[in-house]
Design a protein around this motif. Structure first.
Motif, PDB file in Angstrom:
ATOM      1  N   ASN A 257      35.616  69.523  62.559  1.00 38.78           N
ATOM      2  CA  ASN A 257      36.951  69.498  63.142  1.00 38.78           C
ATOM      3  C   ASN A 257      37.605  68.133  62.908  1.00 38.78           C
ATOM      4  N   PRO A 258      38.788  68.088  62.268  1.00 38.56           N
ATOM      5  CA  PRO A 258      39.424  66.798  61.973  1.00 38.56           C
ATOM      6  C   PRO A 258      40.306  66.276  63.094  1.00 38.56           C
ATOM      7  N   SER A 259      40.291  66.935  64.260  1.00 35.98           N
ATOM      8  CA  SER A 259      41.199  66.534  65.337  1.00 35.98           C
ATOM      9  C   SER A 259      40.947  65.114  65.800  1.00 35.98           C
ATOM     10  N   TRP A 260      39.729  64.600  65.597  1.00 35.49           N
ATOM     11  CA  TRP A 260      39.452  63.220  65.987  1.00 35.49           C
ATOM     12  C   TRP A 260      40.244  62.221  65.137  1.00 35.49           C
ATOM     13  N   GLY A 261      40.804  62.685  64.030  1.00 34.80           N
ATOM     14  CA  GLY A 261      41.648  61.835  63.186  1.00 34.80           C
ATOM     15  C   GLY A 261      43.134  62.081  63.391  1.00 34.80           C
ATOM     16  N   TRP A 262      43.520  63.220  63.847  1.00 36.73           N
ATOM     17  CA  TRP A 262      44.880  63.661  64.154  1.00 36.73           C
ATOM     18  C   TRP A 262      45.935  62.958  63.299  1.00 36.73           C
ATOM     19  N   SER A 263      46.859  62.250  63.904  1.00 30.88           N
ATOM     20  CA  SER A 263      47.967  61.629  63.167  1.00 30.88           C
ATOM     21  C   SER A 263      47.517  60.492  62.265  1.00 30.88           C
ATOM     22  N   ALA A 264      46.255  60.095  62.389  1.00 27.27           N
ATOM     23  CA  ALA A 264      45.705  59.033  61.543  1.00 27.27           C
ATOM     24  C   ALA A 264      44.912  59.579  60.367  1.00 27.27           C
ATOM     25  N   GLY A 265      44.569  60.904  60.391  1.00 29.49           N
ATOM     26  CA  GLY A 265      43.710  61.345  59.307  1.00 29.49           C
ATOM     27  C   GLY A 265      43.416  62.810  59.151  1.00 29.49           C
ATOM     28  N   ALA A 266      44.140  63.726  59.810  1.00 30.61           N
ATOM     29  CA  ALA A 266      43.732  65.127  59.810  1.00 30.61           C
ATOM     30  C   ALA A 266      44.425  66.017  58.788  1.00 30.61           C
ATOM     31  N   VAL A 267      45.449  65.546  58.088  1.00 34.95           N
ATOM     32  CA  VAL A 267      46.239  66.409  57.216  1.00 34.95           C
ATOM     33  C   VAL A 267      45.399  66.991  56.076  1.00 34.95           C
ATOM     34  N   ILE A 268      45.711  68.246  55.738  1.00 38.25           N
ATOM     35  CA  ILE A 268      45.127  68.958  54.598  1.00 38.25           C
ATOM     36  C   ILE A 268      46.217  69.107  53.541  1.00 38.25           C
ATOM     37  N   SER A 269      45.874  68.877  52.278  1.00 39.87           N
ATOM     38  CA  SER A 269      46.861  69.003  51.209  1.00 39.87           C
ATOM     39  C   SER A 269      46.159  69.410  49.913  1.00 39.87           C
ATOM     40  N   THR A 270      46.881  69.357  48.825  1.00 38.25           N
ATOM     41  CA  THR A 270      46.360  69.641  47.483  1.00 38.25           C
ATOM     42  C   THR A 270      46.846  68.559  46.529  1.00 38.25           C
ATOM     43  N   VAL A 271      46.221  68.460  45.374  1.00 36.71           N
ATOM     44  CA  VAL A 271      46.684  67.509  44.359  1.00 36.71           C
ATOM     45  C   VAL A 271      48.103  67.867  43.918  1.00 36.71           C
ATOM     46  N   ASP A 272      48.405  69.162  43.835  1.00 35.78           N
ATOM     47  CA  ASP A 272      49.774  69.577  43.500  1.00 35.78           C
ATOM     48  C   ASP A 272      50.778  68.961  44.465  1.00 35.78           C
ATOM     49  N   ASP A 273      50.509  69.104  45.765  1.00 30.77           N
ATOM     50  CA  ASP A 273      51.432  68.579  46.772  1.00 30.77           C
ATOM     51  C   ASP A 273      51.412  67.053  46.836  1.00 30.77           C
ATOM     52  N   LEU A 274      50.248  66.462  46.651  1.00 34.29           N
ATOM     53  CA  LEU A 274      50.158  65.008  46.738  1.00 34.29           C
ATOM     54  C   LEU A 274      50.898  64.319  45.599  1.00 34.29           C
ATOM     55  N   GLU A 275      51.067  65.000  44.481  1.00 35.63           N
ATOM     56  CA  GLU A 275      51.924  64.437  43.437  1.00 35.63           C
ATOM     57  C   GLU A 275      53.348  64.294  43.963  1.00 35.63           C
ATOM     58  N   LEU A 276      53.835  65.328  44.645  1.00 32.64           N
ATOM     59  CA  LEU A 276      55.171  65.263  45.233  1.00 32.64           C
ATOM     60  C   LEU A 276      55.254  64.158  46.278  1.00 32.64           C
ATOM     61  N   TRP A 277      54.192  64.029  47.083  1.00 31.61           N
ATOM     62  CA  TRP A 277      54.189  63.013  48.126  1.00 31.61           C
ATOM     63  C   TRP A 277      54.136  61.607  47.536  1.00 31.61           C
ATOM     64  N   GLY A 278      53.365  61.424  46.482  1.00 27.80           N
ATOM     65  CA  GLY A 278      53.270  60.105  45.869  1.00 27.80           C
ATOM     66  C   GLY A 278      54.612  59.596  45.404  1.00 27.80           C
ATOM     67  N   ARG A 279      55.409  60.475  44.798  1.00 29.19           N
ATOM     68  CA  ARG A 279      56.722  60.049  44.324  1.00 29.19           C
ATOM     69  C   ARG A 279      57.671  59.792  45.499  1.00 29.19           C
ATOM     70  N   ALA A 280      57.623  60.660  46.521  1.00 30.60           N
ATOM     71  CA  ALA A 280      58.477  60.457  47.690  1.00 30.60           C
ATOM     72  C   ALA A 280      58.098  59.190  48.441  1.00 30.60           C
ATOM     73  N   LEU A 281      56.807  58.926  48.533  1.00 28.56           N
ATOM     74  CA  LEU A 281      56.331  57.739  49.220  1.00 28.56           C
ATOM     75  C   LEU A 281      56.799  56.473  48.505  1.00 28.56           C
ATOM     76  N   GLY A 282      56.757  56.503  47.185  1.00 23.26           N
ATOM     77  CA  GLY A 282      57.130  55.330  46.407  1.00 23.26           C
ATOM     78  C   GLY A 282      58.617  55.105  46.268  1.00 23.26           C
ATOM     79  N   THR A 283      59.415  56.186  46.394  1.00 17.99           N
ATOM     80  CA  THR A 283      60.861  56.067  46.175  1.00 17.99           C
ATOM     81  C   THR A 283      61.682  56.331  47.433  1.00 17.99           C
ATOM     82  N   GLY A 284      61.105  57.046  48.390  1.00 16.21           N
ATOM     83  CA  GLY A 284      61.838  57.441  49.586  1.00 16.21           C
ATOM     84  C   GLY A 284      62.681  58.684  49.395  1.00 16.21           C
TER      85      GLY A 284
END
Length: 379
Positions: A257-284
């Motif tokens: 159970n990842p609830s012990w990480g919650w807002s600090a560490g519980a999210v589930i994603s994919t490499v497909d989605d993390l590509e989108l996040w990487g660009r948004a994180l870097g550019t806003g």
């Protein structure tokens, strides 16, 4: 029993043709892109074999290249190759999302980054003086609950148990602060758990719903979620860990159970989605205004103890040698996302173990360092 590391994550400081070209002729950059793709795949296979983790899936995207590679298998006792649509637990990359939510609320005027955390979350060390900005930048002086021995014992005695944010914060309530706010950098998961509660209180939404509506959906991250239970959607990677196990033994942590990480560490994603996040994180783009993104990129604290001239932490985001990003670690999983503005390059990697290398380095950091090196050398 193996000790818990910086639970949730350790930080990595985490072709076009010319005008009038003959359409039948290859792009002048195509050979370079093809050679880079070959080098990236070779490096991925080599690192997986040398380090010995079960499997890895990675992606590199630049203006000239979109490459996805994999090596090994989806799990220690499985034969299937990993893919970019496999769900994985991303650990502390979650922090980048929680702090993005905080910045959105600040942008809307719903809170100030200079508010003390005690205005929203009572009882924390330094609560009356440590600001939301200082929590997001890991200079609050608030201890991390993940280093509490009682917490570790309870976590590994029943890794499938569910935790509430307040149960986690209770491990440090009443403790002395580690230092005065702003005095130095110290990575603490308590900071981001508290900020998750701030987002909920100010927005009037659960963090699960807020991130879905304001971060994941606007970016098209359809396979990313802050889970409300221990389930992980299929297809997914199967994670193996040494944490909480007798010396020399491992455990399948996929269903922990990842609830012990919650807002600090519980999210589930994919490499497909993390590509989108990487660009948004870097550019806003898609999540923050240009002004707020500039504020974030100006927030790196190079002058505090714990930082260097090229490696520092800011508002829920690290920088190392120009790469903006974060690593994530949860028992069984190790993930990296990074963006290099000067090359408009995104690098993502997901490994299905958190077992450190022989020299004590995160397995995904070895992968990411090789991929980033090759991207840099190709420019």
């Amino acid at each position: 029993m193996s000790a818990l590391p910086l639970a949730c994550a350790a930080l990595v400081f985490a072709a076009s043709c010319g005008d009038g070209a003959d359409e039948s002729s290859p792009s002048p950059t195509a050979p370079t892109a093809e050679a880079l793709a070959d080098d990236l795949q070779a490096a991925l296979v080599r690192v997986q074999e040398e380090v010995g983790f079960p499997g890895v899936v990675a992606r590199v995207v630049t203006p000239d290249l979109e490459w996805t590679g994999a090596a090994g298998t989806i799990g220690a006792d499985r034969s299937e190759a990993p893919g970019p649509d496999d769900h994985t637990r991303i650990g502390s990359i979650t922090k980048t999302m929680t702090v993005t939510a905080l910045l959105q609320l600040a942008e809307d005027g719903a809170l100030s980054l200079d508010d003390p955390i005690g205005r929203y979350v009572p009882g924390l060390p330094n609560g009356d003086v440590a600001t939301l900005r200082q929590l997001a930048s890991m200079v609050s002086g608030i201890p991390s609950y993940t280093f509490d021995e009682e917490f570790q014992q309870r976590l590994f005695a029943d890794p499938e148990a569910s935790w509430t944010p307040d149960q986690l914060l209770d491990f440090v309530r009443g403790d002395a602060p580690n230092f005065a706010p702003g005095e130095r950098f110290e990575y603490s998961n308590t900071n981001t758990i508290a900020l998750g509660l701030v987002v909920e209180q100010v927005s009037g939404q659960s963090l699960h719903d807020y991130l879905r509506a304001n971060v994941f959906e606007p970016l098209g991250m359809a396979d990313t979620v802050l889970p409300t239970d221990a389930a992980i959607a299929s297809p997914h990677l199967y994670g193996i860990t040494e944490q909480g196990q007798p010396d020399g033994e491992t455990a399948d942590a996929t269903g922990w159970n990842p609830s012990w990480g919650w807002s600090a560490g519980a999210v589930i994603s994919t490499v497909d989605d993390l590509e989108l996040w990487g660009r948004a994180l870097g550019t806003g783009v898609g999540v923050l205004s240009p002004e707020t993104q500039e504020l974030r990129l100006d927030s790196f604290l190079f002058d505090v103890p714990g930082a260097t001239d090229t490696r520092a932490y800011g508002l829920g985001l690290g920088i190392e040698d120009g790469w903006l990003g974060h690593t994530g670690e949860l028992p069984g999983y190790n993930t990296y996302v990074g963006y290099l503005p000067e090359l408009e390059a995104v690098v993502v990697a997901a490994v299905n173990t958190d077992i450190p290398t022989a020299v004590g380095k995160e397995p995904v950091s070895v992968v990411a360092d090789e991929l980033k090196r090759l991207v840099g050398e190709s420019s």
